[in-house]
Write a protein that holds these residues in place. Structure first.
Motif, mmCIF file in Angstrom:
data_model
loop_
_atom_site.group_PDB
_atom_site.id
_atom_site.type_symbol
_atom_site.label_atom_id
_atom_site.label_comp_id
_atom_site.label_asym_id
_atom_site.label_seq_id
_atom_site.Cartn_x
_atom_site.Cartn_y
_atom_site.Cartn_z
ATOM 1 N N GLU A 234 0.838 -1.192 0.000
ATOM 2 C CA GLU A 234 0.000 0.000 0.000
ATOM 3 C C GLU A 234 0.875 1.244 0.000
ATOM 4 O O GLU A 234 1.967 1.265 0.584
ATOM 5 N N ARG A 235 0.388 2.307 -0.658
ATOM 6 C CA ARG A 235 1.204 3.506 -0.718
ATOM 7 C C ARG A 235 0.389 4.742 -0.386
ATOM 8 O O ARG A 235 -0.812 4.800 -0.661
ATOM 9 N N THR A 236 1.052 5.707 0.213
ATOM 10 C CA THR A 236 0.481 7.009 0.533
ATOM 11 C C THR A 236 1.268 8.059 -0.238
ATOM 12 O O THR A 236 2.495 8.070 -0.192
ATOM 13 N N ILE A 237 0.558 8.921 -0.981
ATOM 14 C CA ILE A 237 1.201 9.909 -1.836
ATOM 15 C C ILE A 237 1.110 11.284 -1.178
ATOM 16 O O ILE A 237 0.011 11.737 -0.818
ATOM 17 N N LEU A 238 2.251 11.936 -1.023
ATOM 18 C CA LEU A 238 2.316 13.287 -0.471
ATOM 19 C C LEU A 238 2.672 14.246 -1.600
ATOM 20 O O LEU A 238 3.751 14.152 -2.186
ATOM 21 N N SER A 239 1.760 15.176 -1.895
ATOM 22 C CA SER A 239 1.999 16.153 -2.959
ATOM 23 C C SER A 239 1.782 17.552 -2.416
ATOM 24 O O SER A 239 0.833 17.802 -1.667
ATOM 25 N N GLY A 240 2.655 18.456 -2.809
ATOM 26 C CA GLY A 240 2.496 19.847 -2.423
ATOM 27 C C GLY A 240 1.370 20.506 -3.199
ATOM 28 O O GLY A 240 0.933 20.010 -4.243
ATOM 29 N N GLU A 241 0.885 21.627 -2.695
ATOM 30 C CA GLU A 241 -0.212 22.330 -3.355
ATOM 31 C C GLU A 241 0.174 22.766 -4.765
ATOM 32 O O GLU A 241 -0.665 22.803 -5.665
ATOM 33 N N LYS A 242 1.455 23.088 -4.963
ATOM 34 C CA LYS A 242 1.913 23.503 -6.290
ATOM 35 C C LYS A 242 1.728 22.388 -7.301
ATOM 36 O O LYS A 242 1.307 22.624 -8.438
ATOM 37 N N ARG A 243 2.012 21.151 -6.901
ATOM 38 C CA ARG A 243 1.855 20.009 -7.812
ATOM 39 C C ARG A 243 0.392 19.770 -8.136
ATOM 40 O O ARG A 243 0.019 19.512 -9.282
ATOM 41 N N ILE A 244 -0.449 19.844 -7.127
ATOM 42 C CA ILE A 244 -1.873 19.567 -7.319
ATOM 43 C C ILE A 244 -2.513 20.575 -8.262
ATOM 44 O O ILE A 244 -3.431 20.253 -9.018
ATOM 45 N N SER A 245 -2.015 21.821 -8.253
ATOM 46 C CA SER A 245 -2.623 22.876 -9.063
ATOM 47 C C SER A 245 -2.061 22.951 -10.482
ATOM 48 O O SER A 245 -2.435 23.841 -11.244
ATOM 49 N N ARG A 246 -1.175 22.029 -10.859
ATOM 50 C CA ARG A 246 -0.615 22.058 -12.212
ATOM 51 C C ARG A 246 -1.718 21.919 -13.262
ATOM 52 O O ARG A 246 -2.680 21.172 -13.063
ATOM 53 N N LYS B 280 -12.401 3.755 -5.137
ATOM 54 C CA LYS B 280 -13.329 3.894 -4.017
ATOM 55 C C LYS B 280 -12.650 4.537 -2.810
ATOM 56 O O LYS B 280 -13.303 5.214 -2.008
ATOM 57 N N ALA B 281 -11.337 4.356 -2.708
ATOM 58 C CA ALA B 281 -10.605 4.920 -1.572
ATOM 59 C C ALA B 281 -10.631 6.445 -1.574
ATOM 60 O O ALA B 281 -10.428 7.068 -0.523
ATOM 61 N N LEU C 217 -18.999 8.171 0.943
ATOM 62 C CA LEU C 217 -19.952 8.515 -0.111
ATOM 63 C C LEU C 217 -20.536 7.263 -0.739
ATOM 64 O O LEU C 217 -19.836 6.282 -0.976
ATOM 65 N N GLY C 218 -21.833 7.311 -1.014
ATOM 66 C CA GLY C 218 -22.487 6.210 -1.696
ATOM 67 C C GLY C 218 -22.298 6.296 -3.193
ATOM 68 O O GLY C 218 -21.843 7.319 -3.740
ATOM 69 N N LEU C 219 -22.655 5.223 -3.889
ATOM 70 C CA LEU C 219 -22.448 5.147 -5.335
ATOM 71 C C LEU C 219 -23.214 6.240 -6.071
ATOM 72 O O LEU C 219 -22.694 6.858 -7.010
ATOM 73 N N GLU C 220 -24.444 6.493 -5.670
ATOM 74 C CA GLU C 220 -25.249 7.519 -6.348
ATOM 75 C C GLU C 220 -24.647 8.903 -6.147
ATOM 76 O O GLU C 220 -24.657 9.737 -7.076
ATOM 77 N N GLU C 221 -24.100 9.178 -4.964
ATOM 78 C CA GLU C 221 -23.471 10.475 -4.720
ATOM 79 C C GLU C 221 -22.242 10.657 -5.612
ATOM 80 O O GLU C 221 -22.008 11.747 -6.156
ATOM 81 N N ILE C 222 -21.461 9.604 -5.755
ATOM 82 C CA ILE C 222 -20.272 9.682 -6.614
ATOM 83 C C ILE C 222 -20.691 9.884 -8.065
ATOM 84 O O ILE C 222 -20.093 10.672 -8.812
ATOM 85 N N LEU D 233 -19.630 4.945 -14.898
ATOM 86 C CA LEU D 233 -18.655 5.169 -13.848
ATOM 87 C C LEU D 233 -18.034 3.818 -13.519
ATOM 88 O O LEU D 233 -18.741 2.815 -13.387
ATOM 89 N N ALA D 234 -16.702 3.770 -13.412
ATOM 90 C CA ALA D 234 -16.003 2.533 -13.046
ATOM 91 C C ALA D 234 -15.139 2.835 -11.832
ATOM 92 O O ALA D 234 -14.221 3.646 -11.904
ATOM 93 N N LEU D 235 -15.456 2.181 -10.709
ATOM 94 C CA LEU D 235 -14.744 2.420 -9.462
ATOM 95 C C LEU D 235 -13.972 1.177 -9.059
ATOM 96 O O LEU D 235 -14.552 0.105 -8.857
ATOM 97 N N THR D 236 -12.650 1.325 -8.945
ATOM 98 C CA THR D 236 -11.809 0.206 -8.533
ATOM 99 C C THR D 236 -11.682 0.186 -7.013
ATOM 100 O O THR D 236 -11.936 1.182 -6.337
ATOM 101 N N ASP D 237 -11.265 -0.955 -6.506
ATOM 102 C CA ASP D 237 -11.101 -1.131 -5.057
ATOM 103 C C ASP D 237 -9.916 -2.045 -4.787
ATOM 104 O O ASP D 237 -10.051 -3.105 -4.182
ATOM 105 N N GLY D 238 -8.725 -1.612 -5.248
ATOM 106 C CA GLY D 238 -7.525 -2.421 -5.078
ATOM 107 C C GLY D 238 -7.683 -3.772 -5.768
ATOM 108 O O GLY D 238 -8.138 -3.852 -6.912
ATOM 109 N N PRO D 239 -7.341 -4.863 -5.079
ATOM 110 C CA PRO D 239 -7.462 -6.193 -5.679
ATOM 111 C C PRO D 239 -8.886 -6.737 -5.649
ATOM 112 O O PRO D 239 -9.142 -7.821 -6.155
#
Length: 291
Positions: free
Chosen positions: A111-123, A178-179, A184-189, A204-210
């Motif tokens: 499993e991985r956790t991604i840390l991104s700065g605000e500058k990267r997210i706003s590209r 889904k993560a 949130l429920g499916l209809e909300e998404i 809509l196609a929602l994955t959930d890992g394996p």
């Protein structure tokens, strides 16, 4: 198995970032208040544009990549690597400034956790004129008018679910994890996707890992299970591999359900082969650039 493309098949346009990911291999899972050691730290190429384009090319699809690299030593190294791999970089621009690496915390279970700065997210993504292609894959939040025009005239558009405050975009299929939608429920998404894509949205196609992938059209739900799930030491790029395989199968004439099933199996096979490789091809930066 989807039909294989011909050499004269029009390009698939992939709009996505080419990242420099600083991978931290942790020796224990993340937990609140813990002191955790790491065994390895390397910088390697990543991002939705890089991984998705690469997997489509592995599957035989001609790809045109729309992205941006900084004109510094990290960006020039990435450009050289991608050129050597025969990426179509005709729509990859350069910008001044320094490459901003993302930090990916990789736990022992993959499993991985991604840390991104605000500058990267706003590209944002921009092109000087509309781009033509047989199909488009979009993995980015902010898009210019010429990209929106390109998507509007494209026969098929698959978009990764953008987070934050994204630019609305015409898309036939929205793919997400889904993560990213806790509580949130499916209809909300679905309603959120509909606001972004408008009436053109079909699925809509929602994955959930394996686990299963949920396919939804606003009325009916179908769950596609992976027949042969794998346990991997590194899930990085798995979602992009799934999206690439899904798009490849859709272009080949498969239904979305068939495409999702094949993409799930293709991704599991890819992860298994990568884990088994004696020297996985990660496109690691040289030591003198990695610090």
């Amino acid at each position: 198995m989807p039909d294989l493309p011909t050499d004269t098949a029009p390009s698939v346009v992939v709009i996505g970032h080419i990242n420099h990911d600083r991978i931290w291999r942790l020796k224990a899972p993340l937990r609140s208040g813990a002191r955790i050691t790491w065994s390895e730290r390397r910088i390697r190429l990543g991002g939705g544009g890089y991984y998705t384009a690469r997997r489509l090319m592995d599957l035989g699809r001609p790809v045109c990549l729309v992205s941006t690299l900084c004109n510094d030593r990290h960006g020039r190294w990435a450009f050289d690597v991608l050129s050597a791999r025969h990426y179509d970089l005709s729509h990859v621009g350069t910008s001044n400034g320094e490459t901003d690496c993302a930090d990916i915390l990789l736990e022992p279970n993959g499993e991985r956790t991604i840390l991104s700065g605000e500058k990267r997210i706003s590209r944002s993504f921009s092109v000087p004129a509309p781009v033509e292609g047989k199909a488009f894959y979009v993995n980015g939040a902010r898009l210019c008018d010429n990209i929106i025009r390109s998507l509007a005239s494209a026969p098929l558009v698959v978009s990764q679910f953008p987070l934050g405050t994204p630019t609305p975009r015409p898309a036939d299929i929205m793919v997400g994890s889904k993560a990213d939608f806790p509580g949130l429920g499916l209809e909300e998404i679905w309603q959120t996707a509909l606001k972004l894509c408008g009436d053109r949205l079909r699925h809509l196609a929602l994955t959930d890992g394996p686990r299963e992938t949920t396919v939804y059209d606003g009325r009916d739900r179908h769950d596609v299970r992976v027949a042969h799930p794998v346990s991997t030491s590194d899930t990085t790029g798995a979602g992009d591999s799934f999206s690439a395989a899904l798009l490849h199968a859709l272009i080949g004439g498969e239904s979305l359900m068939q495409a999702a099933e094949w993409a799930s199996e293709a991704t599991a096979t890819w992860l298994k082969a990568r884990d088994a490789a004696a020297r996985p091809d990660w496109s690691d930066e040289p030591e003198d650039l990695a610090d």
